[in-house]
Design an enzyme around this catalytic site. Structure first.
Site, PDB file in Angstrom:
ATOM      1  N   SER A  27       0.890  -1.181  -0.073  1.00  0.00           N
ATOM      2  CA  SER A  27      -0.024   0.007  -0.041  1.00  0.00           C
ATOM      3  C   SER A  27       0.958   1.330  -0.040  1.00  0.00           C
ATOM      4  CB  SER A  27      -0.921   0.103   1.266  1.00  0.00           C
ATOM      5  OG  SER A  27      -1.944  -0.960   1.243  1.00  0.00           O
ATOM      6  N   ARG A  31       1.537   4.298  -3.019  1.00  0.00           N
ATOM      7  CA  ARG A  31       1.178   5.691  -2.632  1.00  0.00           C
ATOM      8  C   ARG A  31       2.539   6.511  -2.716  1.00  0.00           C
ATOM      9  NH1 ARG A  31      -2.542   2.368  -0.538  1.00  0.00           N
ATOM     10  NH2 ARG A  31      -4.449   3.042   0.226  1.00  0.00           N
ATOM     11  N   GLY A  99      -5.356  -4.042  -8.412  1.00  0.00           N
ATOM     12  CA  GLY A  99      -6.783  -3.454  -8.102  1.00  0.00           C
ATOM     13  C   GLY A  99      -6.036  -2.033  -7.650  1.00  0.00           C
ATOM     14  N   GLN A 175      -9.429   2.059  -0.642  1.00  0.00           N
ATOM     15  CA  GLN A 175      -8.997   2.347  -2.052  1.00  0.00           C
ATOM     16  C   GLN A 175      -9.963   3.472  -2.787  1.00  0.00           C
ATOM     17  OE1 GLN A 175      -9.163  -1.021  -4.578  1.00  0.00           O
ATOM     18  NE2 GLN A 175      -7.519  -2.010  -3.504  1.00  0.00           N
ATOM     19  N   ASP A 326      -6.941  -8.204   3.892  1.00  0.00           N
ATOM     20  CA  ASP A 326      -6.321  -9.182   3.099  1.00  0.00           C
ATOM     21  C   ASP A 326      -5.747 -10.452   3.912  1.00  0.00           C
ATOM     22  OD1 ASP A 326      -6.650  -7.323   0.969  1.00  0.00           O
ATOM     23  OD2 ASP A 326      -4.794  -6.239   1.386  1.00  0.00           O
ATOM     24  N   ARG A 357     -12.627 -13.946  -2.711  1.00  0.00           N
ATOM     25  CA  ARG A 357     -11.916 -14.769  -1.545  1.00  0.00           C
ATOM     26  C   ARG A 357     -12.585 -15.237  -0.549  1.00  0.00           C
ATOM     27  NH1 ARG A 357      -6.912 -10.542  -0.774  1.00  0.00           N
ATOM     28  NH2 ARG A 357      -5.771 -11.322  -2.435  1.00  0.00           N
TER      29      ARG A 357
HETATM   30  C1  S3P Z   1      -5.427  -1.539  -0.288  1.00  0.00           C
HETATM   31  C2  S3P Z   1      -6.966  -1.531   0.272  1.00  0.00           C
HETATM   32  C3  S3P Z   1      -7.670  -2.714   0.552  1.00  0.00           C
HETATM   33  C4  S3P Z   1      -6.878  -3.952   0.270  1.00  0.00           C
HETATM   34  C5  S3P Z   1      -5.789  -3.938  -0.767  1.00  0.00           C
HETATM   35  C6  S3P Z   1      -4.680  -2.684  -0.553  1.00  0.00           C
HETATM   36  C7  S3P Z   1      -4.989   0.043  -0.210  1.00  0.00           C
HETATM   37  O1  S3P Z   1      -8.456  -2.716  -0.747  1.00  0.00           O
HETATM   38  O2  S3P Z   1      -7.709  -5.205   0.116  1.00  0.00           O
HETATM   39  O3  S3P Z   1      -4.770  -5.107  -0.934  1.00  0.00           O
HETATM   40  O4  S3P Z   1      -3.639  -0.137  -0.398  1.00  0.00           O
HETATM   41  O5  S3P Z   1      -5.796   0.793  -0.226  1.00  0.00           O
HETATM   42  P1  S3P Z   1      -9.938  -2.085  -0.412  1.00  0.00           P
HETATM   43  O6  S3P Z   1      -9.779  -0.647  -0.085  1.00  0.00           O
HETATM   44  O7  S3P Z   1     -10.766  -2.213  -1.709  1.00  0.00           O
HETATM   45  O8  S3P Z   1     -10.630  -2.789   0.837  1.00  0.00           O
END
Ligand code: S3P
Length: 443
Positions: A27, A31, A99, A175, A326, A357
């Site tokens: 994460s 960023r 994602g 996210q 996760d 999942r």
């Molecule tokens: C993440 C947020 C999570 C997580 C992903 C990383 C992030 O997803 O599952 O692996 O870095 O903001 P969601 O915000 O869709 O829950």
């Protein structure tokens, strides 16, 4: 990504021993690249996760006009273009399996007067992206084309004059929050995100780190209200990426279930918005000791000593889900080796990850002889203190399914087969070698 299929088997192993550092946090790595690219001047990053997901975000930043260079292992330099300064890319941006990279960049592009196309692999193309467009269209961006009722590839026209909004995400998703805040950077006035359940706060921390003005207030029992003052001049600041707690989860659970194990995981981030798994495992009876708790690059970190422990089943409350979203796969592994029932509540968001999942965790455990139920959005695992194993686990292009199964096989009676380990490289390059170094028997 390399499309070669790599099956692997995990066998019951002797005690795991050693001291390791898992790769940098995914994460924070995404960023650091994105905010570095929106900064005027040079940002130096150390400890960047060099997994495929993050590398794809780096490529996207380059395609959007930033200078992105690798100075050494984990050491990267970004020369940014400034808030709203992205250039129009000449080709579609390919995010592979990621994602997070894709959704965050969709947010950042939504605030710029350019058009960009977002794409990814078959897993990412199957995941919904529509809910990200709802707030971004309110801010003035427009989806020019979108596939199959809300999936990638997506062509997005960013806003020429972005409008600040007050947004309440319909789901607890870091996210979603981050996409709106990144778009809000380019808007005048205040962009506000009201979370009913707090989610990981790395975007907020890093925005401040780069000089943005942001206030965070509690909202109800579990939520937060985040207000960002738009159009800041982001100034470069070095970023040190701590070890990823979501990656540390795999050797941690392995050490808990393999008799006689004792390992130390160095420099793991212990930000409370990420440590729901550690808390849950401790409630189950896990011996996880924090050594040398300290601050590194603005995040709390500690070395974690983990010993093999007898585990018992527990109930995991739904409000903890965002702080361990996760980690349910690997918690399912721990719960299988525990005595008694573990009920994990409120797992709706698990259905839209790299794979569904919720279904995948149940399938992985069932094929290895565990009694599992799905009730609504709850996952219920009936542990018996031992696992027969012997199953073939299908990974559905999902790195965390592969790693969870490779952990589970280390303590099951019969070996466990994993159909494809290739996707592990998206988040944890070197996983198999690191685990072998601790004593894991993989063949
Ligand atoms: C993440 C947020 C999570 C997580 C992903 C990383 C992030 O997803 O599952 O692996 O870095 O903001 P969601 O915000 O869709 O829950």
């Amino acid at each position: 990504m390399d499309q070669t299929v790599s099956p692997l088997a995990a066998r019951r192993s002797g005690p795991l021993k050693g001291r390791v550092r898992v790769p940098g946090d995914k994460s924070i790595s995404h960023r650091a690249l994105i905010l570095g690219a929106l900064t005027v001047g040079e940002t130096a990053i150390t400890g960047l996760l060099e997994g495929e997901d993050v590398i794809n975000t780096g490529r996207a930043m380059r395609a959007l006009g930033a200078k992105v260079e690798r100075a050494g292992p984990g050491a990267w330099r970004i020369n940014g273009v400034g808030v709203a300064g992205f250039a129009e890319p000449g080709a579609p941006l390919d995010f592979g399996n990621s994602g997070t990279g894709c959704r965050l960049v969709i947010g950042a592009v939504a605030g710029c007067p350019i058009t960009a196309t977002f794409d990814g692999d078959a897993s990412l193309r199957s995941r919904p992206v529509k809910r990200f467009l709802d707030p971004l269209e309110r801010m003035g961006a427009r989806a020019v084309s979108l596939t199959d009722g809300g999936r990638l590839p997506l062509t997005l026209k960013g806003a020429r004059d972005p409008i600040p909004i007050v947004y309440e995400p319909p789901a607890a998703s870091a996210q979603l929050k981050s996409a709106v805040l990144l778009a809000g950077l380019a808007a005048p006035g205040e962009t506000v995100v009201i979370e009913h359940e707090a989610t990981r706060d790395h975007t907020e921390r890093m925005l401040r780190h780069f000089g943005a003005e942001l206030t965070v207030q509690p909202n109800g029992a579990h939520g937060r209200r985040i207000a960002l003052k738009g159009q800041p001049e982001l100034v470069p600041a070095p970023v040190t990426v701590p070890a990823d707690p979501s990656s540390a989860a795999f050797p941690m659970v392995a050490a808990l279930i393999v008799p006689g194990s004792e390992i130390v995981l160095d420099g793991v981030m212990t930000n409370v918005t990420r440590t729901g798994l550690f808390k849950t495992l401790r409630e189950m009876g896990a011996e996880i000791e924090e050594l040398d708790a300290r601050l590194e690059g603005g995040e709390e970190v500690a070395d974690l000593r983990v010993r093999h422990s007898g585990l018992k089943g527990v109930e995991v409350p739904p409000e903890r889900a965002p702080f361990m979203i996760d980690e349910y796969l690997v918690l399912g592994v721990a719960a299988s080796f525990a005595e008694g029932t573990t009920r994990m509540r409120g797992l709706k968001e698990l259905r839209v990850k790299e794979s569904d999942r919720l279904a995948a965790t149940a399938a992985m455990l069932r094929v290895n002889g565990i009694d599992v139920e799905i009730e609504g959005d709850d996952l219920i695992v009936h542990g018996r203190g031992e696992v027969s194993g012997g199953g073939l686990v299908t990974t559905h292009m999902d790195h965390r399914i592969a790693m969870s199964a490779l952990v589970m096989g280390l303590a099951s009676e019969k070996p466990m087969q994993v159909d494809d380990t290739a996707f592990i490289a998206t988040s944890f390059p070197g996983f198999v070698e690191m685990m072998r170094g601790l004593g894991a028997d993989y063949a």
